[in-house]
Design a protein around this motif. Structure first.
Motif, short mmCIF file in Angstrom:
data_model
loop_
_atom_site.label_atom_id
_atom_site.label_comp_id
_atom_site.label_asym_id
_atom_site.label_seq_id
_atom_site.Cartn_x
_atom_site.Cartn_y
_atom_site.Cartn_z
N LEU A 127 0.83 -1.20 0.00
CA LEU A 127 0.00 0.00 0.00
C LEU A 127 0.86 1.25 0.00
N GLU A 128 0.29 2.34 -0.49
CA GLU A 128 1.00 3.62 -0.50
C GLU A 128 1.21 4.10 0.94
N PRO A 129 2.28 4.83 1.16
CA PRO A 129 2.51 5.37 2.51
C PRO A 129 1.35 6.26 2.96
N ASP A 130 1.09 6.25 4.24
CA ASP A 130 0.03 7.06 4.86
C ASP A 130 -1.37 6.64 4.40
N THR A 131 -1.48 5.46 3.78
CA THR A 131 -2.81 4.97 3.40
C THR A 131 -3.61 4.59 4.63
N GLY A 132 -2.95 3.99 5.58
CA GLY A 132 -3.60 3.56 6.81
C GLY A 132 -2.54 3.20 7.84
N LYS A 133 -3.01 2.66 8.93
CA LYS A 133 -2.08 2.24 9.98
C LYS A 133 -2.37 0.79 10.33
N PRO A 134 -1.43 0.11 10.95
CA PRO A 134 -1.64 -1.31 11.28
C PRO A 134 -2.94 -1.54 12.05
N GLY A 135 -3.67 -2.53 11.63
CA GLY A 135 -4.94 -2.88 12.27
C GLY A 135 -6.15 -2.26 11.62
N ASP A 136 -5.97 -1.28 10.72
CA ASP A 136 -7.13 -0.66 10.04
C ASP A 136 -7.81 -1.69 9.13
N ASP A 137 -9.11 -1.66 9.13
CA ASP A 137 -9.88 -2.57 8.27
C ASP A 137 -9.59 -2.24 6.80
N ARG B 196 -11.20 -2.84 4.25
CA ARG B 196 -12.37 -2.43 3.50
C ARG B 196 -12.50 -0.92 3.48
N GLN B 197 -12.11 -0.27 4.61
CA GLN B 197 -12.12 1.20 4.61
C GLN B 197 -10.90 1.77 3.89
N VAL B 198 -9.76 1.10 4.04
CA VAL B 198 -8.52 1.59 3.44
C VAL B 198 -8.62 1.60 1.92
N LEU B 199 -9.15 0.50 1.36
CA LEU B 199 -9.26 0.37 -0.10
C LEU B 199 -10.63 0.78 -0.62
N ASP B 200 -11.44 1.38 0.23
CA ASP B 200 -12.76 1.91 -0.16
C ASP B 200 -13.68 0.81 -0.72
N PHE B 201 -13.66 -0.34 -0.05
CA PHE B 201 -14.64 -1.39 -0.39
C PHE B 201 -15.96 -1.17 0.33
N ASP B 202 -15.96 -0.35 1.34
CA ASP B 202 -17.17 -0.14 2.13
C ASP B 202 -18.06 0.88 1.43
N GLU B 203 -18.70 0.42 0.37
CA GLU B 203 -19.50 1.30 -0.48
C GLU B 203 -20.71 0.53 -1.00
N TYR B 204 -21.88 1.19 -0.98
CA TYR B 204 -23.07 0.60 -1.58
C TYR B 204 -23.14 1.07 -3.04
N ILE B 205 -23.36 0.11 -3.95
CA ILE B 205 -23.42 0.40 -5.38
C ILE B 205 -24.78 -0.07 -5.88
N PHE B 206 -25.57 0.86 -6.41
CA PHE B 206 -26.92 0.56 -6.91
C PHE B 206 -26.87 0.48 -8.43
N ASP B 207 -27.44 -0.59 -8.97
CA ASP B 207 -27.46 -0.79 -10.42
C ASP B 207 -28.86 -0.46 -10.94
N PHE B 208 -28.98 0.67 -11.65
CA PHE B 208 -30.26 1.15 -12.17
C PHE B 208 -30.51 0.59 -13.57
N ASP B 209 -31.76 0.23 -13.83
CA ASP B 209 -32.20 -0.15 -15.18
C ASP B 209 -32.84 1.09 -15.82
N ILE B 210 -32.08 1.78 -16.64
CA ILE B 210 -32.52 3.04 -17.22
C ILE B 210 -33.27 2.79 -18.52
N LEU B 211 -34.46 3.37 -18.66
CA LEU B 211 -35.24 3.22 -19.87
C LEU B 211 -34.67 4.09 -20.99
N HIS B 212 -34.99 3.70 -22.22
CA HIS B 212 -34.42 4.38 -23.38
C HIS B 212 -34.80 5.86 -23.43
N ASN B 213 -35.98 6.21 -22.91
CA ASN B 213 -36.43 7.60 -23.02
C ASN B 213 -35.89 8.49 -21.91
N ARG B 214 -35.02 7.95 -21.04
CA ARG B 214 -34.48 8.76 -19.95
C ARG B 214 -32.95 8.78 -19.97
#
Length: 802
Positions: free
Chosen positions: A146-156, A158-176
């Protein structure tokens, strides 16, 4: 369209602490923005933390393993054995502890490697589901450092690499297409949850020079390019994008490349406006020209393929050459390289039909073309361009030059509609207050002033009062609209008279022993020759299909026979001794100009035919079947006359079919050359009956005839006539002379031989005579026969056989 929630929070905050992903998905779906799924990448990773390498020692029993002491935030370091060769003391790396879980379901537990205790595993990029593009500082065949100053020993991790994120997949219609962007979905989110939308205009703080000294733009096809804007950046410094941008692009499903490419992709995702960046040095004469392609002009696109252009393709060019296909893909000659120092940012809107046509014809389906072909907002090009310049400055990727080139030939006036609350209530079937209507439209950024509603430029799908009702209804809540039955008069369903007639024809064919076939409406260009059509036969002109299944199916058929002949040949090859097929099919006659050429812009004339085909029988079997079928469908008694000028049929075994005084088709044996062309070694008989010609002849009123009260008088009549006299001609003469007294007429014998003389034949009929009101006397019958003989002699030169 994938929407990371942290990116959404830049514009609207719905309070994720109180709104669960499931609740967000339900509300957005109910308001018209359907969410197909959502994911939380952190759920695939468990018990993985940042670890700092405290020491490295060679494994006592291996040349390539290392024994590491790793600080993972616990009171005492843990020992992990690894085979990686890229580590050194002080490195920060992901450490999977005992009983941890990685993407793909891999579970890590403590164990021994060659007798040495290992209490976890140090992770590579691939084991965490990352690539070199996500972590440009890492190596692919080693542990992720990891890059320096990314985190410290013991840090999760998921937060360090930004995995803690909700991703919503929208089904967009052709007219929008406006919702194919983070800002567009943020507008929908703000309106759905009634939250404020934070949207600020992009601002570029420092610029140098002026773009007007370096670039000009000319649009030669304003119908295909409503607006073209451009900006320039000098002193380009190509490098990896910062972590926050790489993370957002990765969550949105886009692979990070470098800062310049990532900026264009980032703006496309954020604003919904595809952008293109190309090397300024590739532009001759400092001029960009948006024009139609020239016939047989070629260019090499970024994928290395040579593309042939035509006048229907919109291109971006300079005075000398094409540098990109508008809305689809840039040219290889304008690609940004490591030596590029000046770039041009392009932000434009193109005609959706033109982009779709070019993309499909060249087989290039890109993210940009998928958006352009839905129709984008011309007012969005300039804000997106400014946002790209802002990001260049923010990422220190270069120096933005002053000014913007903005060519906007014809600015569209905003659409203004009338707000009629009563009409909206009637359309929705719900008692929605007028105040709510106004509030809902304002939440969706419509401008409401009294009864006038100004539609935002990005809502090109809103065209009338029904669209306003839909906007109000989806924010009111579809679940709040009561269920009601349809009001007004209902129409009675059923088949049209023509559809009923076609079904009766099919039923009659089944009853006659024929099996229905269903074939494709295509034919080969060689089919007219195989059917022996005359060279001037108009059926040789056919409509060519733009995307045929193959050359053998590249034309719309002009005859119903080829497909059934294919079926007959197939059955014959399977040793079927007899065949009876019928099909109710459509043939297509193209519209032709005065020069005889097909007019491709005109729809062809469609004609429906009932076609029968058989082998294992003779001419009279087919003729009897046609008579039976037409009688069952209440078509007047058909007449059959010899036909010798149809080259598809045998000249001596072909008859034209007429009914009600009009020609309705043809039947007979197919010409031996035709059957040979299809590889059929037996006689094949076919009938072609035009349904449109038959239908007007159907008897709408069928009269009941009671059993006769008075006896009939029978007479047999044999006459001698010329051998080439048609029996039908004799029958017509008999019917004309007998009048109403003739109840039925039946041919029972035809003889030719020495007894009647050369060039003569004897034809014998059985006549049934009956008067409807009284008994017919022998004298009256004899008088009728005398009239018949006189008529036969005068009109047919036929005399009573001695």
């Amino acid at each position: 369209m994938k929407l990371p929630y942290k990116w959404l929070k830049d514009f609207v905050d719905i309070g994720a602490e109180t709104v669960s992903p499931k609740e967000y998905a339900q509300k957005m779906t109910m308001s018209g923005s359907m969410i197909g799924s959502w994911e939380h990448p952190a759920d695939e990773i468990e018990n993985v933390v940042c670890g700092k390498i405290l020491s490295l020692e060679k494994h006592p029993d291996s040349d390539h393993l290392w024994v590491c002491q790793v600080d993972v935030g616990t009171p005492a370091p843990i020992q992990i054995v690894t085979g990686a060769q890229n580590l050194k003391t002080g490195d920060l790396t992901p450490a999977a502890l005992d009983n941890s879980r990685l993407p793909g379901g891999t579970v890590i537990r403590s164990g021994k490697l060659r007798g040495v205790e290992s209490n976890g595993m140090l992770c590579s990029m691939g084991e965490l589901g990352l690539t070199k593009h996500d972590c440009p500082y890492g190596i692919e065949d080693g542990i992720l450092v990891l890059e320096p100053d990314t985190g410290k020993p013991g840090d999760d991790i998921r937060q360090v690499l930004d995995f803690d994120e909700y991703i919503f997949d929208f089904d967009i219609l052709h007219n929008r297409p406006d919702c194919l962007s983070v800002i567009g979905l943020a507008r929908e989110t703000a309106a759905t949850f009634d939250k404020p939308l934070t949207l600020s205009a992009p601002n570029v703080g420092h610029t140098e020079d002026d773009i007007g000294n370096w670039l000009s733009v000319r649009i030669e096809a304003p119908d295909l390019c409503p607006r073209y804007t451009a900006a320039m950046v000098k002193d380009i410094r190509i490098a990896p994008s910062p972590k926050w941008m790489r993370d957002r692009l990765r969550h949105a499903g886009v692979r990070p490349i470098n800062n310049i490419v990532d900026i264009t992709n980032y703006v496309m995702l954020e604003y919904g406006q595809p952008m293109h960046a190309f090397d300024y040095t590739c532009i001759d004469d400092k001029t960009i020209i948006v024009r139609r392609g020239r016939e047989n002009e070629t260019t090499v696109t970024l994928d290395g393929q040579t593309r042939t252009l035509d006048s229907d393709t919109l291109v971006i060019a300079d005075p000398e050459k094409c540098v990109g296909i508008a809305g689809v893909m840039g040219g290889e000659n304008s690609e940004i390289t490591d030596d590029t120092r000046r770039i041009v940012f392009e932000s434009a809107t193109f005609d959706p039909v033109s982009v779709r046509t070019s993309s499909r014809r060249m087989g290039m389906r890109t993210e940009a073309s998928g958006r352009f072909e839905k129709g984008l907002d011309p007012e969005n090009t300039l804000p997106a361009l400014l946002r790209a310049c802002q990001l260049v400055e923010q990422l220190d990727a270069g120096t933005v030059m002053g000014g913007i080139v903005d060519v906007y030939p014809e600015k569209k006036a905003p659409r203004v509609l009338s707000l009629w609350p009563e009409r909206i209530r009637a359309l929705l079937g719900a008692d929605v207050p007028a105040e709510f209507m106004t509030d809902a439209l304002r939440r969706l950024e419509f401008h409401v002033a009294g009864e006038a509603v100004t539609v935002p430029s990005w809502r090109g799908d809103v065209e009338g009062i029904a669209d306003l009702a839909e906007e109000v209804g989806r924010l009111w809540g579809y679940d709040r609209i009561p269920t009601t039955l349809f009001a007004g008069r209902a129409t009675r369903g059923g088949l049209t008279p023509l559809q009923q007639f076609r079904r009766r024809l099919a039923s009659a064919c089944f009853a006659a022993g024929y099996t229905e076939a269903k074939t494709l409406s295509f034919m080969s260009p060689k089919t007219p020759d195989r059917l022996c059509m005359a060279q001037d036969d108009p059926r040789r002109h056919a409509v060519r299909i733009l995307n045929p299944l193959g050359e053998d199916q590249s034309l719309l058929r002009t005859s119903p026979l080829p497909a059934l002949l294919d079926a007959a040949a197939r059955n014959r090859n399977y040793r079927a001794s007899a065949l009876r097929l019928f099909e109710s099919c459509t043939v297509y006659y193209p519209k032709c100009g005065a020069d005889g050429n097909v007019l491709p812009s005109e729809l062809p004339e469609e004609r429906h035919f009932l076609t029968l085909m058989m082998y294992g029988g003779d001419f009279y079997d087919l003729k009897g079947a046609v008579e039976t079928i037409l009688a069952a469908c209440y078509v007047p008694e058909p007449r059959f006359t010899p036909c010798t000028d149809n080259p598809t049929y045998h000249p001596g075994r072909c008859a034209a079919v007429a009914a009600g005084g009009r020609d309705v088709g043809v039947l007979g044996q197919l010409h031996p050359q035709v059957t040979e062309n299809w590889g059929i070694d037996t006689e094949v008989y076919a009938a072609e009956l035009c349904i449109e010609d038959l239908f007007p002849l159907v008897l709408s009123c069928r009269q009941y005839s009671p059993l006769p009260k008075y006896p009939a008088v029978s007479r047999d009549l044999a006459v001698t006539c010329a051998a080439d006299t048609y029996v039908l001609r004799l029958e017509d003469a008999i019917r004309a002379a007998a009048g109403e007294a003739l109840e039925s007429l039946r041919l029972f014998d035809v003889y030719s031989g020495a007894q009647v003389g050369e060039g003569k034949k004897s034809v014998a009929f059985s006549l049934t005579l009956r008067h409807p009101d009284r008994t017919l006397t022998d004298a009256e019958a004899d008088e009728t026969v005398a009239r018949i003989l006189e008529q036969l002699k005068s009109s047919c030169c036929a005399t009573l056989r001695a």
